[in-house]
Motif scaffolding. Structure first.
Motif, PDB file in Angstrom:
ATOM      1  N   LEU A 117     -52.307 -52.597 -28.521  1.00 27.44           N
ATOM      2  CA  LEU A 117     -51.106 -52.132 -27.810  1.00 27.44           C
ATOM      3  C   LEU A 117     -50.010 -51.751 -28.799  1.00 27.44           C
ATOM      4  CD1 LEU A 117     -51.048 -54.853 -25.009  1.00 27.44           C
ATOM      5  CD2 LEU A 117     -51.526 -52.424 -24.690  1.00 27.44           C
ATOM      6  N   TRP A 118     -49.902 -52.509 -29.896  1.00 30.60           N
ATOM      7  CA  TRP A 118     -48.888 -52.225 -30.915  1.00 30.60           C
ATOM      8  C   TRP A 118     -49.138 -50.865 -31.571  1.00 30.60           C
ATOM      9  CZ3 TRP A 118     -48.639 -51.158 -36.088  1.00 30.60           C
ATOM     10  CH2 TRP A 118     -47.393 -51.334 -36.717  1.00 30.60           C
ATOM     11  N   ASP A 119     -50.401 -50.496 -31.740  1.00 29.25           N
ATOM     12  CA  ASP A 119     -50.713 -49.192 -32.325  1.00 29.25           C
ATOM     13  C   ASP A 119     -50.114 -48.052 -31.511  1.00 29.25           C
ATOM     14  OD1 ASP A 119     -52.123 -50.183 -34.485  1.00 29.25           O
ATOM     15  OD2 ASP A 119     -54.066 -50.094 -33.479  1.00 29.25           O
ATOM     16  N   VAL A 120     -50.032 -48.239 -30.200  1.00 26.58           N
ATOM     17  CA  VAL A 120     -49.485 -47.214 -29.311  1.00 26.58           C
ATOM     18  C   VAL A 120     -47.973 -47.366 -29.168  1.00 26.58           C
ATOM     19  CG1 VAL A 120     -49.625 -46.197 -27.008  1.00 26.58           C
ATOM     20  CG2 VAL A 120     -51.683 -47.146 -28.064  1.00 26.58           C
ATOM     21  N   HIS A 121     -47.491 -48.616 -29.161  1.00 24.18           N
ATOM     22  CA  HIS A 121     -46.053 -48.878 -28.953  1.00 24.18           C
ATOM     23  C   HIS A 121     -45.542 -49.821 -30.049  1.00 24.18           C
ATOM     24  CE1 HIS A 121     -46.555 -47.083 -24.977  1.00 24.18           C
ATOM     25  NE2 HIS A 121     -47.567 -47.901 -24.764  1.00 24.18           N
ATOM     26  N   PRO A 122     -45.443 -49.356 -31.273  1.00 24.23           N
ATOM     27  CA  PRO A 122     -45.041 -50.252 -32.376  1.00 24.23           C
ATOM     28  C   PRO A 122     -43.615 -50.767 -32.267  1.00 24.23           C
ATOM     29  CG  PRO A 122     -45.102 -47.972 -33.116  1.00 24.23           C
ATOM     30  CD  PRO A 122     -45.717 -47.987 -31.748  1.00 24.23           C
ATOM     31  N   GLY A 125     -40.467 -54.462 -28.012  1.00 21.56           N
ATOM     32  CA  GLY A 125     -40.018 -55.807 -28.332  1.00 21.56           C
ATOM     33  C   GLY A 125     -40.964 -56.889 -27.844  1.00 21.56           C
ATOM     34  N   LEU A 126     -41.452 -56.768 -26.603  1.00 23.41           N
ATOM     35  CA  LEU A 126     -42.323 -57.790 -26.033  1.00 23.41           C
ATOM     36  C   LEU A 126     -43.631 -57.897 -26.818  1.00 23.41           C
ATOM     37  CD1 LEU A 126     -43.124 -59.833 -23.874  1.00 23.41           C
ATOM     38  CD2 LEU A 126     -43.890 -57.913 -22.450  1.00 23.41           C
ATOM     39  N   ILE A 127     -44.228 -56.769 -27.140  1.00 27.59           N
ATOM     40  CA  ILE A 127     -45.490 -56.777 -27.884  1.00 27.59           C
ATOM     41  C   ILE A 127     -45.300 -57.428 -29.244  1.00 27.59           C
ATOM     42  CG2 ILE A 127     -47.227 -55.310 -28.985  1.00 27.59           C
ATOM     43  CD1 ILE A 127     -46.859 -53.357 -26.629  1.00 27.59           C
ATOM     44  N   ASN A 128     -44.216 -57.090 -29.933  1.00 26.89           N
ATOM     45  CA  ASN A 128     -43.953 -57.697 -31.239  1.00 26.89           C
ATOM     46  C   ASN A 128     -43.699 -59.193 -31.126  1.00 26.89           C
ATOM     47  OD1 ASN A 128     -43.798 -55.698 -33.633  1.00 26.89           O
ATOM     48  ND2 ASN A 128     -42.796 -54.585 -31.986  1.00 26.89           N
ATOM     49  N   LEU A 129     -43.014 -59.615 -30.072  1.00 28.58           N
ATOM     50  CA  LEU A 129     -42.760 -61.042 -29.879  1.00 28.58           C
ATOM     51  C   LEU A 129     -44.064 -61.794 -29.653  1.00 28.58           C
ATOM     52  CD1 LEU A 129     -40.708 -63.328 -29.564  1.00 28.58           C
ATOM     53  CD2 LEU A 129     -40.566 -62.765 -27.121  1.00 28.58           C
ATOM     54  N   GLN A 130     -44.944 -61.228 -28.847  1.00 28.93           N
ATOM     55  CA  GLN A 130     -46.234 -61.871 -28.604  1.00 28.93           C
ATOM     56  C   GLN A 130     -47.055 -61.946 -29.893  1.00 28.93           C
ATOM     57  OE1 GLN A 130     -47.267 -63.390 -25.987  1.00 28.93           O
ATOM     58  NE2 GLN A 130     -45.979 -62.700 -24.310  1.00 28.93           N
ATOM     59  N   ARG A 146     -42.431 -61.220 -39.772  1.00 27.53           N
ATOM     60  CA  ARG A 146     -42.333 -59.756 -39.673  1.00 27.53           C
ATOM     61  C   ARG A 146     -42.277 -59.316 -38.214  1.00 27.53           C
ATOM     62  NH1 ARG A 146     -46.686 -58.617 -42.029  1.00 27.53           N
ATOM     63  NH2 ARG A 146     -48.007 -57.927 -40.309  1.00 27.53           N
ATOM     64  N   TYR A 147     -43.148 -59.881 -37.388  1.00 32.12           N
ATOM     65  CA  TYR A 147     -43.170 -59.483 -35.983  1.00 32.12           C
ATOM     66  C   TYR A 147     -41.956 -60.017 -35.226  1.00 32.12           C
ATOM     67  CZ  TYR A 147     -47.909 -57.607 -36.441  1.00 32.12           C
ATOM     68  OH  TYR A 147     -49.004 -56.852 -36.795  1.00 32.12           O
ATOM     69  N   TYR A 148     -41.466 -61.194 -35.597  1.00 32.55           N
ATOM     70  CA  TYR A 148     -40.241 -61.688 -34.964  1.00 32.55           C
ATOM     71  C   TYR A 148     -39.085 -60.718 -35.224  1.00 32.55           C
ATOM     72  CZ  TYR A 148     -41.536 -66.378 -33.295  1.00 32.55           C
ATOM     73  OH  TYR A 148     -42.061 -67.426 -32.580  1.00 32.55           O
ATOM     74  N   ARG A 149     -38.958 -60.282 -36.455  1.00 33.62           N
ATOM     75  CA  ARG A 149     -37.861 -59.362 -36.791  1.00 33.62           C
ATOM     76  C   ARG A 149     -38.054 -58.020 -36.074  1.00 33.62           C
ATOM     77  NH1 ARG A 149     -34.788 -61.870 -40.269  1.00 33.62           N
ATOM     78  NH2 ARG A 149     -35.638 -63.277 -41.869  1.00 33.62           N
ATOM     79  N   ALA A 150     -39.298 -57.580 -35.942  1.00 33.73           N
ATOM     80  CA  ALA A 150     -39.564 -56.335 -35.213  1.00 33.73           C
ATOM     81  C   ALA A 150     -39.217 -56.487 -33.736  1.00 33.73           C
ATOM     82  CB  ALA A 150     -41.026 -55.936 -35.386  1.00 33.73           C
ATOM     83  N   GLY A 154     -36.548 -54.446 -31.766  1.00 36.81           N
ATOM     84  CA  GLY A 154     -37.359 -53.559 -30.934  1.00 36.81           C
ATOM     85  C   GLY A 154     -36.695 -53.132 -29.638  1.00 36.81           C
ATOM     86  N   ARG A 155     -37.466 -52.403 -28.853  1.00 40.00           N
ATOM     87  CA  ARG A 155     -36.999 -51.844 -27.581  1.00 40.00           C
ATOM     88  C   ARG A 155     -37.391 -52.783 -26.443  1.00 40.00           C
ATOM     89  NH1 ARG A 155     -40.117 -48.264 -27.712  1.00 40.00           N
ATOM     90  NH2 ARG A 155     -41.631 -48.917 -26.152  1.00 40.00           N
ATOM     91  N   TRP A 156     -36.415 -53.067 -25.593  1.00 44.21           N
ATOM     92  CA  TRP A 156     -36.657 -53.892 -24.403  1.00 44.21           C
ATOM     93  C   TRP A 156     -36.243 -53.085 -23.176  1.00 44.21           C
ATOM     94  CZ3 TRP A 156     -38.922 -58.691 -24.743  1.00 44.21           C
ATOM     95  CH2 TRP A 156     -39.010 -59.251 -26.022  1.00 44.21           C
TER      96      TRP A 156
END
Length: 216
Positions: A117-122, A125-130, A146-150, A154-156
């Motif tokens: 999913l991250w590959d499509v929506h890098p 915010g939710l994907i990065n948090l997960q 790294r993912y927490y900071r993203a 990120g976009r919510w």
């Protein structure tokens, strides 16, 4: 001469009958073709509608299971929904969330699902948090931070400021657990500065600052 004329007339009549026969045959074949096309179209639409209804039904069932805390059942339901609606992004996200909630045995599978999913929506915010939470579970602090900071950047879809605040607090807790108190304090001071008039937030920040070894 009369016999010759009669032969010509007969020949013309036969030719006209053949043309009429061919035209009628073409017309009948056209009608059959149109009827088959309409029948095929109706069957296809019926099949498509049936698959859509099945996908919606299994999605609703999966959401009920996930909300009730039955993540394993939700995984099965969302997988079934995806067989009826392959590539449905909502179900792919729900499946990934169910895998993440289903416990350690699904950790790697959940991680890979969120990576797809991250590959499509890098920037989501939710994907990065997960991904941050799963990376923490996998004991990969570099990826987790790294993912927490993203996620924070990120976009919510809604309540972005609140999600960013909660993400930053969660990151601070993780950094404290990793014994990186200076980095945790930096995150907490950002939250304190951005939410100066919220007593509940300030109390939580102060509690975490105390755990990070900083004065209030």
């Amino acid at each position: 001469m009369a016999h010759y004329t009669g032969s010509v007339e007969t020949h013309k009549l036969t030719r006209r009958e053949l043309l009429l026969h061919d035209a009628l045959a073409f017309f009948v074949l056209t009608l059959i073709t149109v009827a088959l096309f309409v029948m095929t179209l109706l069957l296809f639409r019926s099949f498509t509608n049936h698959r859509s209804e099945q996908a919606r039904s299994w999605t609703a069932k999966g959401q009920m299971a996930l909300n009730a805390g039955h993540a394993e059942d939700a995984v099965k339901d969302f997988r079934t929904a995806l067989t009826f609606a392959p590539g449905a992004s909502v179900n792919e996200l729900l499946l990934a969330q169910s895998l993440a909630a289903a416990g350690p045995k699904h950790t790697d599978e959940a991680y890979n699902a969120f990576l797809e999913l991250w590959d499509v929506h890098p920037g989501d915010g939710l994907i990065n948090l997960q991904l941050a939470r799963i990376a923490a579970r996998r004991k990969d602090p570099t990826a987790a931070v790294r993912y927490y900071r993203a996620a924070i950047d990120g976009r919510w879809d809604e309540n972005g400021a609140v999600h960013r605040r909660e993400g930053r607090l969660e990151l601070a807790r993780y950094l404290i657990a990793q014994h990186d108190e200076p980095a945790a304090r930096e995150e907490l001071l950002v939250v304190r500065g951005n939410w100066p008039r919220d007593p509940a937030v300030q109390r939580e920040v102060n509690d975490l600052l105390a755990k990070a070894g900083a004065g209030q």
